[in-house]
Write a protein that holds these residues in place. Structure first.
Motif, PDB file in Angstrom:
ATOM      1  N   PRO A 104       0.683  -0.984   0.163  1.00  0.00           N
ATOM      2  CA  PRO A 104       0.079   0.059   0.168  1.00  0.00           C
ATOM      3  C   PRO A 104       0.880   1.073  -0.502  1.00  0.00           C
ATOM      4  O   PRO A 104       1.626   1.181   0.676  1.00  0.00           O
ATOM      5  CB  PRO A 104      -1.459  -0.194   1.169  1.00  0.00           C
ATOM      6  N   SER A 105       0.624   1.907  -0.510  1.00  0.00           N
ATOM      7  CA  SER A 105       1.282   3.341  -0.996  1.00  0.00           C
ATOM      8  C   SER A 105       1.440   4.041   0.312  1.00  0.00           C
ATOM      9  O   SER A 105       2.328   4.703   0.952  1.00  0.00           O
ATOM     10  CB  SER A 105       0.681   4.155  -1.753  1.00  0.00           C
ATOM     11  N   VAL A 106       0.493   3.900   0.649  1.00  0.00           N
ATOM     12  CA  VAL A 106       0.245   4.876   2.260  1.00  0.00           C
ATOM     13  C   VAL A 106       1.248   4.051   3.867  1.00  0.00           C
ATOM     14  O   VAL A 106       1.696   4.881   4.787  1.00  0.00           O
ATOM     15  CB  VAL A 106      -1.000   4.826   3.034  1.00  0.00           C
ATOM     16  N   ALA A 107       2.423   3.006   2.991  1.00  0.00           N
ATOM     17  CA  ALA A 107       2.374   2.534   4.420  1.00  0.00           C
ATOM     18  C   ALA A 107       4.156   3.493   4.269  1.00  0.00           C
ATOM     19  O   ALA A 107       5.267   3.603   4.883  1.00  0.00           O
ATOM     20  CB  ALA A 107       3.394   1.509   3.056  1.00  0.00           C
ATOM     21  N   ILE A 138       3.747   7.057   3.943  1.00  0.00           N
ATOM     22  CA  ILE A 138       3.933   7.941   4.465  1.00  0.00           C
ATOM     23  C   ILE A 138       4.900   8.376   5.770  1.00  0.00           C
ATOM     24  O   ILE A 138       5.379   9.872   6.234  1.00  0.00           O
ATOM     25  CB  ILE A 138       2.231   7.929   5.314  1.00  0.00           C
ATOM     26  N   PRO A 139       4.904   7.461   6.813  1.00  0.00           N
ATOM     27  CA  PRO A 139       6.343   8.128   8.384  1.00  0.00           C
ATOM     28  C   PRO A 139       7.371   7.743   7.130  1.00  0.00           C
ATOM     29  O   PRO A 139       8.022   8.871   8.166  1.00  0.00           O
ATOM     30  CB  PRO A 139       6.465   6.814   8.634  1.00  0.00           C
ATOM     31  N   GLY A 140       7.812   7.326   6.275  1.00  0.00           N
ATOM     32  CA  GLY A 140       9.206   7.971   5.695  1.00  0.00           C
ATOM     33  C   GLY A 140       9.062   9.534   4.314  1.00  0.00           C
ATOM     34  O   GLY A 140       9.969  10.662   4.868  1.00  0.00           O
ATOM     35  N   ILE A 200       7.336  11.629   5.294  1.00  0.00           N
ATOM     36  CA  ILE A 200       7.275  12.716   6.493  1.00  0.00           C
ATOM     37  C   ILE A 200       8.733  12.957   6.961  1.00  0.00           C
ATOM     38  O   ILE A 200       8.898  14.322   7.398  1.00  0.00           O
ATOM     39  CB  ILE A 200       6.735  12.446   8.036  1.00  0.00           C
ATOM     40  N   LEU A 201       9.272  11.916   7.570  1.00  0.00           N
ATOM     41  CA  LEU A 201      10.614  11.681   8.201  1.00  0.00           C
ATOM     42  C   LEU A 201      11.953  13.214   6.782  1.00  0.00           C
ATOM     43  O   LEU A 201      12.437  13.705   7.049  1.00  0.00           O
ATOM     44  CB  LEU A 201      11.998  11.049   8.167  1.00  0.00           C
ATOM     45  N   ILE A 202      11.245  12.765   5.703  1.00  0.00           N
ATOM     46  CA  ILE A 202      11.796  13.348   4.640  1.00  0.00           C
ATOM     47  C   ILE A 202      11.915  14.720   4.315  1.00  0.00           C
ATOM     48  O   ILE A 202      12.419  16.385   4.388  1.00  0.00           O
ATOM     49  CB  ILE A 202      12.218  12.506   3.085  1.00  0.00           C
ATOM     50  N   VAL A 213      -3.763  12.931   6.551  1.00  0.00           N
ATOM     51  CA  VAL A 213      -2.540  12.625   7.182  1.00  0.00           C
ATOM     52  C   VAL A 213      -1.903  13.520   7.942  1.00  0.00           C
ATOM     53  O   VAL A 213      -1.342  13.358   9.148  1.00  0.00           O
ATOM     54  CB  VAL A 213      -2.230  11.625   7.285  1.00  0.00           C
ATOM     55  N   TYR A 267      17.470   8.685   9.705  1.00  0.00           N
ATOM     56  CA  TYR A 267      16.136   7.681   8.974  1.00  0.00           C
ATOM     57  C   TYR A 267      16.467   7.591   8.913  1.00  0.00           C
ATOM     58  O   TYR A 267      15.626   5.913   7.841  1.00  0.00           O
ATOM     59  CB  TYR A 267      16.540   9.214   8.141  1.00  0.00           C
ATOM     60  N   ILE A 282      -5.670   0.140   2.333  1.00  0.00           N
ATOM     61  CA  ILE A 282      -5.083   1.506   1.823  1.00  0.00           C
ATOM     62  C   ILE A 282      -5.763   2.397   3.126  1.00  0.00           C
ATOM     63  O   ILE A 282      -5.513   2.615   4.178  1.00  0.00           O
ATOM     64  CB  ILE A 282      -5.012   2.539   0.450  1.00  0.00           C
ATOM     65  N   VAL A 331      -5.329   1.659   6.967  1.00  0.00           N
ATOM     66  CA  VAL A 331      -4.144   2.099   7.411  1.00  0.00           C
ATOM     67  C   VAL A 331      -4.173   3.803   7.564  1.00  0.00           C
ATOM     68  O   VAL A 331      -4.144   3.989   8.684  1.00  0.00           O
ATOM     69  CB  VAL A 331      -2.745   1.813   6.421  1.00  0.00           C
ATOM     70  N   MET A 336      -4.270   5.333  11.084  1.00  0.00           N
ATOM     71  CA  MET A 336      -2.782   6.754  11.374  1.00  0.00           C
ATOM     72  C   MET A 336      -3.632   8.260  11.808  1.00  0.00           C
ATOM     73  O   MET A 336      -3.145   8.885  12.599  1.00  0.00           O
ATOM     74  CB  MET A 336      -2.290   6.964   9.929  1.00  0.00           C
ATOM     75  N   PHE A 337      -4.798   8.057  10.986  1.00  0.00           N
ATOM     76  CA  PHE A 337      -6.150   9.235  11.939  1.00  0.00           C
ATOM     77  C   PHE A 337      -6.335   9.756  13.137  1.00  0.00           C
ATOM     78  O   PHE A 337      -6.879  10.212  13.019  1.00  0.00           O
ATOM     79  CB  PHE A 337      -6.912   9.487  11.188  1.00  0.00           C
ATOM     80  N   GLN A 390       6.833   6.681  13.870  1.00  0.00           N
ATOM     81  CA  GLN A 390       7.831   7.999  14.153  1.00  0.00           C
ATOM     82  C   GLN A 390       7.514   8.684  14.395  1.00  0.00           C
ATOM     83  O   GLN A 390       8.756   9.671  14.448  1.00  0.00           O
ATOM     84  CB  GLN A 390       7.222   7.491  12.818  1.00  0.00           C
ATOM     85  N   MET A 420       9.951   1.996  12.808  1.00  0.00           N
ATOM     86  CA  MET A 420       8.950   2.660  12.105  1.00  0.00           C
ATOM     87  C   MET A 420       9.484   1.883  11.007  1.00  0.00           C
ATOM     88  O   MET A 420       7.911   1.610  10.060  1.00  0.00           O
ATOM     89  CB  MET A 420       8.885   3.507  11.803  1.00  0.00           C
ATOM     90  N   TRP A 421      10.307   1.611  10.214  1.00  0.00           N
ATOM     91  CA  TRP A 421      10.465   0.362   8.932  1.00  0.00           C
ATOM     92  C   TRP A 421      10.626  -0.723   8.475  1.00  0.00           C
ATOM     93  O   TRP A 421       9.613  -1.140   8.219  1.00  0.00           O
ATOM     94  CB  TRP A 421      12.455   1.398   8.423  1.00  0.00           C
ATOM     95  N   VAL A 470       6.709  -0.567   8.576  1.00  0.00           N
ATOM     96  CA  VAL A 470       6.240  -0.332   6.887  1.00  0.00           C
ATOM     97  C   VAL A 470       6.774  -1.870   6.465  1.00  0.00           C
ATOM     98  O   VAL A 470       5.580  -1.897   5.108  1.00  0.00           O
ATOM     99  CB  VAL A 470       7.408   0.352   6.522  1.00  0.00           C
ATOM    100  N   LEU A 494       3.804  -4.183   7.176  1.00  0.00           N
ATOM    101  CA  LEU A 494       2.606  -3.255   5.956  1.00  0.00           C
ATOM    102  C   LEU A 494       2.868  -4.309   4.499  1.00  0.00           C
ATOM    103  O   LEU A 494       1.900  -4.713   3.830  1.00  0.00           O
ATOM    104  CB  LEU A 494       2.680  -2.119   6.013  1.00  0.00           C
TER     105      LEU A 494
END
Lengths: 255, 262, 265
Positions: free
Chosen positions: A101-104, A106-108, A110-112, A195, B37, B193, B196, B200-201, B215, B223-224, B227, B230
């Motif tokens: 899922p593309s939403v995976a 998101i945390p990445g 955000i960090l960048i 988000v 990171y 999607i 998730v 998150m919300f 995160q 966190m990774w 991911v 997921l």
């Protein structure tokens, strides 16, 4: 009676229901304001600068993401489709990466990028890229088949082949890919705004909800729907205009 | 053509060479990473093992899966139940189509605040979010599938007095099923999607919530690893779906493969 | 023709007009004929003779503009329960998601026939068309001729008062076609069926029928009603070279030519 049930009546029925139900107390007026109230809200929003700022920002993220995804999809598609053997070796990798899922990401992102618009662009690119890539691969596959048939009966020069066979075969596939990518891009643009908090309509919706400005929230949701309809209608219109000459009206899954 | 063991091994080698190379490359390049990171992959894998193959599987992955299954099942059922009459009756379809066109164009995450307002931050909201997104491809493909039923088969049903529920079970649904399944496949990825995003919300439990909490507290390897979990979650479900698809539409794939060969 | 026997199908002053906003097409002008119980009636006509329209009216799939059709004494308002139809498009008239056995069994389940009786009827029908071995296969795994045999078996197992076939062998190769024709003749004589067989092939009509109705071009009427008085059992090898076969064939052929000429003239 059945003939009277045309396309207008569906909307009319919904509009009447949405207007009347809250007024009669059939739905909680606080949570479901009557439609007229929302439309008034929509018009007053349209007079604010903030609204247009949201709208333009979302549109920009959407457009940049779509362009990047399309370019990446076309380049990757050509590379995989034209290099001999590449398709065989990349098959399993594509099948593994695609369902992620593309939403995976998101945390990445955000960090960048934090809450800058690039976050949205990255999400859009990842999600929309697959649509374009897959259609490119289907199209290139088709060219192989068409090429085998035409090569028997005609002698084409290299440019002649590309102009008369490869390009017209590929184009409808590419367009299907872009059309699917365009609607997915909007979903992810709004997602990023909600988000991650990048500036745009999605954030506007969240802000409206948390500040209990319920009519504003609904009005903005309606705007995202109108944007979606606009994208669908425009994409279909362009597709039909560009591909009017094409014998096959391409059928794809409704998304 | 007989498939020998050698051929299968060869095929397997081709399928595995790129993923393994990429994995190895990532492992090697990140090995000495001091970037906060982007920690070494080995460290992420170690956290993955400790977290996701341990207690987190029960406390986060299973709740996520539960919500997904609930929302997805409702979306499948509602999509088919609403789609069938729309596919069967043109007048109904004409009236409903523009309305549906509008609702499916709303990006599903945009409805999260609305649903939060109506249902709070609990599971009901998350399941509802999944339903509002996953239902559209299922519904629209059901309509298309039912609409496209073969006219000769329809006349066959009429001449042999196959009517009502029997017609629905023996003709309408099976003939639309390949298209319905296409919609279900798209609906599943949308459902994941939204699962998730909704987590998150409204961060409480679940995969999405866990990742966003890691995160925010800058537990980057954790966190990774989330991911990665997921990604595997999405991949595993798509594999399960493909198995279901092959089994449920055995007749369809058999027929199609035969046509392709001839 | 067979006036002493009971009419299973009775068509009187059938008329069908397709009316759209722009134009009006009279497909069937005025058709009147009876089909007696146990008869094998072939209906031939030039292409565009409204054969398909007639068949759809007969099977209750299409409402006539005027006139009446009686099947087994009841007016046809919808598809009559006493009739089984075999369509030309065999590939599209069998359910691809059901096995051969399930395809044949489904209409019997609708008739609320008990399980054991159903199994017996299906087995007998499969045996009658010599397809016992493929009961568990899917239709699309079979050849075209075999698929059409499954459709015929389904009609046979249904035990209809009358069996209607719409150009059933038009889409199979010549050898298969000859085999299927003989299969139809055998089923008809062994199972005491009443058959209405629509075809555009004159030879086939004369070879199979006890009687051939020649239709005109649309608006369709009955041009000729030819009793096929060829004695003895029919055979692909000998019947087609008999002098009487040639005479009847010529009579039907002339009728069709006349029908065509009346359109162009």
């Amino acid at each position: 009676m059945a003939r009277r049930l045309n396309s207008v009546s569906g909307f009319l029925l919904l509009a009447i229901l949405w207007e009347v139900a809250p007024r009669l107390g059939l739905a909680d007026r606080q949570f479901f304001p009557p439609l007229s109230r929302l439309l008034v809200e929509l018009f007053s929003l349209a007079a604010t600068q903030e609204f247009w700022g949201y709208l333009l920002s979302t549109a920009r993220t959407w457009a940049i993401g779509l362009v990047v995804a399309t370019a990446a999809g076309v380049i990757a598609g050509l590379a995989i489709g034209l290099v001999p053997g590449a398709r065989t070796y990349t098959h399993s990798t594509i099948e593994f990466l695609r369902p992620i899922p593309s939403v995976a990401l998101i945390p990445g992102v955000i960090l960048i990028f934090g809450s800058r618009y690039q976050s949205g662009v990255v999400l859009i690119t990842y999600a929309a890229f697959w649509q374009v890539l897959l259609q490119m691969l289907y199209g290139l596959n088709d060219i192989d088949a068409v090429a085998r048939d035409t090569a028997r009966s005609f002698r084409f020069s290299r440019t002649g082949f590309i102009v008369h066979v490869a390009w017209p075969t590929l184009l409808p596939f590419l367009f299907t890919g872009i059309r699917l990518a365009a609607s997915i891009a909007l979903v992810l643009a709004v997602t990023a705004e909600m988000v991650i908090g990048t500036y745009g309509i999605g954030r506007g919706i969240v802000v409206a909800q948390t500040s209990n400005a319920i009519p504003t929230m609904y009005a903005l949701v309606i705007v995202t729907g109108l944007m979606g309809v606009g994208i669908n209608v425009a994409a279909r219109g362009i597709e039909q205009r560009l591909l009017r000459w094409h014998p096959s009206v391409r059928n794809t899954a409704a998304i | 053509m007989v498939r020998t063991t050698g051929k299968i091994l060869h095929r397997l080698a081709i399928e595995l060479v790129l993923p393994l190379a990429l994995f190895g490359l990532l492992l090697a390049v990140s090995a000495n990473s001091t970037n906060f990171y982007f920690p070494p992959l080995a460290r992420v894998l170690e956290r993955f093992d400790a977290l996701w193959l341990g207690p987190r599987f029960v406390t986060d992955v299973l709740p996520s899966l539960g919500r997904l299954i609930a929302g997805y099942a409702i979306a499948c059922l509602a999509g088919v139940v609403i789609g069938v009459p729309l596919g069967m009756f043109a007048a109904l379809r004409r009236a409903a189509e523009p309305v549906l066109e509008f609702f499916r164009a709303i990006p599903p995450p945009a409805l999260i605040p609305v649903l939060v307002m109506l249902a709070g931050f609990g599971d009901t909201m998350k399941v509802a979010v999944i339903v509002t997104g996953a239902i559209w491809p299922i519904l629209l493909n059901t309509v298309e599938g039912v609409k496209g039923a073969d006219s000769v088969l329809d006349e066959t049903c009429r001449t042999y007095q196959i009517r009502g529920m029997s017609r629905l079970w023996n003709f309408v649904l099976p003939s639309a099923s390949p298209q319905i399944v296409v919609g279900m496949r798209v609906g599943l990825s949308i459902g994941i999607i939204l699962m998730v995003i909704s987590e998150m919300f409204a961060a409480t439990t679940g995969l999405g919530a866990a990742i966003i909490v890691f995160q925010r507290s800058f537990e980057i390897p954790e966190m990774w690893s989330g991911v990665l979990m997921l990604g595997l979650f999405g991949f595993a479900l798509s594999v399960v779906f493909r198995l279901f698809e092959r089994r449920a539409l055995k007749w369809y794939y058999g027929m199609r493969d035969l046509e392709r060969r001839s | 023709m067979a006036m002493n026997a009971v009419a299973v199908v009775s068509v009187s002053h059938l008329n069908k007009v397709y009316q759209s906003r722009e134009r009006r097409v009279e497909a069937i002008g005025d058709l009147t004929f009876d089909v007696a119980a146990g008869d094998f009636t072939c209906i031939v006509g030039p292409s565009g003779a409204g054969k398909t329209t007639l068949l759809k009216c007969l099977s209750g799939l299409l409402a006539p503009t005027s006139g009446a059709i009686l099947v087994n004494g009841h007016a046809v308002v919808g598809p009559p329960a006493e009739m089984a139809v075999v369509f030309q498009e065999y590939g599209r008239s069998l359910f691809p998601w059901k096995t051969v056995r399930e395809n044949i069994e489904l209409p019997l389940r609708e008739k609320k026939i008990a399980r054991t009786e159903r199994a017996r009827l299906v087995d007998e029908a499969l045996e009658a068309v010599a397809l016992t071995g493929v009961a568990g296969s899917y239709p699309w795994q079979l050849s075209g001729g075999m698929q059409q045999r499954v459709a015929i078996a389904r009609a046979v197992a249904y035990q209809p008062k009358v069996m209607v076939l719409d150009e059933p062998f038009a889409a199979v190769d010549a050898q298969t076609r000859a085999d299927l024709e003989d299969l139809m003749l055998r089923l008809w004589s062994e199972l005491d069926l009443t058959v209405i067989f629509v075809t555009h092939d004159i030879d086939e009509a004369v070879y199979l029928g006890q009687r051939v109705l020649v239709l005109s071009s649309s608006p369709t009427r009955v041009l000729d009603d030819v009793p096929i008085d060829i004695a003895g059992p029919r055979s692909q090898a000998t019947t087609r070279v008999e002098p009487r076969f040639a005479e009847l064939r010529t009579r039907v052929y002339r009728g069709i030519q006349q029908a065509k000429a009346s359109v162009h003239g």
